[in-house]
Write a protein that holds these residues in place. Sequence first.
Motif, short mmCIF file in Angstrom:
data_model
loop_
_atom_site.label_atom_id
_atom_site.label_comp_id
_atom_site.label_asym_id
_atom_site.label_seq_id
_atom_site.Cartn_x
_atom_site.Cartn_y
_atom_site.Cartn_z
N VAL A 274 0.92 -1.13 -0.03
CA VAL A 274 0.08 0.13 -0.02
C VAL A 274 0.84 1.36 0.00
O VAL A 274 2.01 1.39 0.55
CB VAL A 274 -0.78 -0.03 1.12
CG1 VAL A 274 -0.06 -0.02 2.48
CG2 VAL A 274 -2.01 1.12 1.11
N LEU B 169 1.62 5.10 1.03
CA LEU B 169 1.03 6.04 2.11
C LEU B 169 1.65 7.45 1.92
O LEU B 169 2.74 7.53 1.45
CB LEU B 169 1.61 5.51 3.44
CG LEU B 169 1.20 4.11 3.66
CD1 LEU B 169 1.87 3.46 4.83
CD2 LEU B 169 -0.20 3.91 3.72
N CYS C 109 -2.84 10.37 7.07
CA CYS C 109 -2.15 9.55 6.25
C CYS C 109 -3.11 8.98 5.29
O CYS C 109 -4.17 8.25 5.63
CB CYS C 109 -1.44 8.50 7.13
SG CYS C 109 -0.58 7.07 6.20
N ALA D 26 -3.88 6.30 2.20
CA ALA D 26 -3.70 5.18 1.78
C ALA D 26 -4.16 4.83 0.13
O ALA D 26 -5.34 5.21 0.03
CB ALA D 26 -3.86 3.88 2.67
N PHE E 292 -7.20 -1.25 1.79
CA PHE E 292 -6.79 -0.75 2.94
C PHE E 292 -7.32 -0.99 4.44
O PHE E 292 -6.42 -1.60 5.33
CB PHE E 292 -7.05 0.79 3.26
CG PHE E 292 -6.83 1.79 4.53
CD1 PHE E 292 -7.84 2.27 5.16
CD2 PHE E 292 -5.54 1.86 4.65
CE1 PHE E 292 -7.58 2.80 6.33
CE2 PHE E 292 -5.31 2.67 5.82
CZ PHE E 292 -6.31 3.06 6.61
N MET F 85 -2.25 -0.25 11.10
CA MET F 85 -1.74 1.18 10.57
C MET F 85 -1.06 1.78 11.84
O MET F 85 -1.41 1.64 12.91
CB MET F 85 -2.74 2.10 10.24
CG MET F 85 -3.66 1.89 9.10
SD MET F 85 -2.26 1.59 7.75
CE MET F 85 -1.82 3.17 7.38
N ASN G 232 -9.97 5.40 3.64
CA ASN G 232 -8.60 4.94 3.50
C ASN G 232 -7.56 6.14 4.03
O ASN G 232 -6.54 6.16 3.64
CB ASN G 232 -8.29 4.67 1.92
CG ASN G 232 -8.83 3.53 1.30
OD1 ASN G 232 -9.56 2.86 1.85
ND2 ASN G 232 -8.40 3.48 -0.01
N ALA H 49 2.13 0.70 7.35
CA ALA H 49 1.15 -0.16 7.22
C ALA H 49 1.57 -1.58 7.31
O ALA H 49 2.58 -1.80 6.66
CB ALA H 49 0.09 0.14 6.09
#
Length: 122
Positions: free
Chosen positions: A2, A4, A22, A24, A29, A34, A77, A98
């Motif tokens: 993912v 970020l 943040c 994503a 997600f 996280m 997300n 993540a």
Amino acid sequence: QVQLVESGGGLVQAGGSLRLSCAASGRTFSPYAMGWFRQAPGKEREFVAVISSRGLSTSYASSVKGRFTISRDNAKNMVYLQMNSLKPEDTAVYYCAADPRYGSRAADFGSWGQGTQVTVSS
């Protein structure tokens, strides 16, 4: 993995507040735990907070417990770090991370953002 992207850092006086965000993208997600970490100049990256995939579990470093709150919005997300009662020693680059696993070590996290600077003046 993912992707970020952090935002929301800046300069604030001691006792003030900031909210880091943040965003994503790239993969679904919601299955990811996280975390927020920070790194001050000359110091190792340290754990700040973590939230489980559905937001049911959270954990904080003792240095921020009671002042910082981690939260997430899986529909958007997004993950957030609300920072209150900031102290000069909170000054650092803050990173979002993540991973499918829930942990508190930097090595537990496979995806990282580029970081956002937080500076707290005395």
